[in-house]
Design a protein around this motif. Structure first.
Motif, PDB file in Angstrom:
ATOM      1  N   GLU B  77     -18.826  22.176  -8.820  1.00 14.77           N
ATOM      2  CA  GLU B  77     -20.017  22.385  -7.996  1.00 14.77           C
ATOM      3  C   GLU B  77     -19.991  21.431  -6.796  1.00 14.77           C
ATOM      4  O   GLU B  77     -20.312  21.822  -5.671  1.00 14.77           O
ATOM      5  CB  GLU B  77     -21.285  22.152  -8.841  1.00 14.77           C
ATOM      6  N   HIS B  78     -19.559  20.206  -7.054  1.00 16.12           N
ATOM      7  CA  HIS B  78     -19.444  19.202  -5.998  1.00 16.12           C
ATOM      8  C   HIS B  78     -18.451  19.668  -4.914  1.00 16.12           C
ATOM      9  O   HIS B  78     -18.747  19.582  -3.715  1.00 16.12           O
ATOM     10  CB  HIS B  78     -18.983  17.882  -6.626  1.00 16.12           C
ATOM     11  N   ILE B  79     -17.302  20.169  -5.335  1.00  8.58           N
ATOM     12  CA  ILE B  79     -16.301  20.657  -4.368  1.00  8.58           C
ATOM     13  C   ILE B  79     -16.898  21.804  -3.547  1.00  8.58           C
ATOM     14  O   ILE B  79     -16.789  21.832  -2.318  1.00  8.58           O
ATOM     15  CB  ILE B  79     -15.014  21.135  -5.084  1.00  8.58           C
ATOM     16  N   ALA B  80     -17.555  22.763  -4.223  1.00  2.00           N
ATOM     17  CA  ALA B  80     -18.122  23.925  -3.521  1.00  2.00           C
ATOM     18  C   ALA B  80     -19.154  23.491  -2.489  1.00  2.00           C
ATOM     19  O   ALA B  80     -19.208  24.036  -1.386  1.00  2.00           O
ATOM     20  CB  ALA B  80     -18.742  24.898  -4.524  1.00  2.00           C
ATOM     21  N   GLU B  81     -19.981  22.482  -2.854  1.00  7.07           N
ATOM     22  CA  GLU B  81     -20.998  22.004  -1.907  1.00  7.07           C
ATOM     23  C   GLU B  81     -20.336  21.391  -0.676  1.00  7.07           C
ATOM     24  O   GLU B  81     -20.787  21.567   0.444  1.00  7.07           O
ATOM     25  CB  GLU B  81     -21.912  20.952  -2.566  1.00  7.07           C
TER      26      GLU B  81
END
Lengths: 125, 125
Positions: B77-81
């Protein structure tokens, strides 16, 4: 976290994937207008990992069919233009939803494990 | 062109790919903090096509290591954000550049073919 590397690799993966989608699209169009060509392109494009390097795929197709290469270039650029930035919103929404569901499952499993291990105790008189 | 289907499938592919990148990231972190766990996760994640269905991968990992599943959810989720919408700009730029180069190659080959086939004629006295 090496975000630059991740961005580069993700862009490369998307480029390969959109080339694959363009080829699929063209095969579907040819199935209606020129079935023998559709079969030929499907057979040429089959095989595991052909689109893991879409540039190598195009290079090998140049030798066989220059007209199809030109068509793939046009279609994949067209798809990329139309995908728009909404794609990343969709990916983030999907990830958040999948994360929420998976966290619920984790919680259920943890509760399950706790109630399972609690049962023998409750059976003791 | 069925753009809705292409958007859905591309989003799913990106979701699977970002899960793979999150696992790679965690293996790299574990290699420094907990090498045996890094080896275990690498072995668990190896094998062709494991990340073609990242949700199935997470489901099988839930049974073995709930803590690692939680960590993967957080990292992906962090990477996608952080990827941001700039990713699609990069993809479009890469595609345009690749298309330009490939069209040049096509032109060179066509010119080559024409000059090759022209030679016998020029040799005729």
């Amino acid at each position: 976290m090496d975000l630059d590397r991740i961005v580069r690799e993700t862009a490369k993966t998307l480029q390969d994937y959109l080339t694959y989608q363009a080829v699929r699209q063209i095969i579907a169009q040819l199935s209606e207008t020129n079935p023998p060509q559709a079969i030929w392109l499907r057979q040429f494009s089959d095989g595991s990992g052909k689109f893991q390097d879409s540039e190598a795929y195009l290079q090998s197709l140049i030798v066989e069919r220059k007209d199809l290469v030109l068509r793939i270039l046009t279609v994949r650029e067209h798809i990329a233009e139309r995908l728009g930035d909404g794609l990343m919103d969709l990916v983030r929404t999907r990830l958040r939803e999948s994360n929420r569901v998976t966290r619920c499952q984790l919680l259920e499993r943890l509760t399950q494990v706790q109630s399972d291990s609690a049962e023998p105790l409750s059976e003791v008189p």
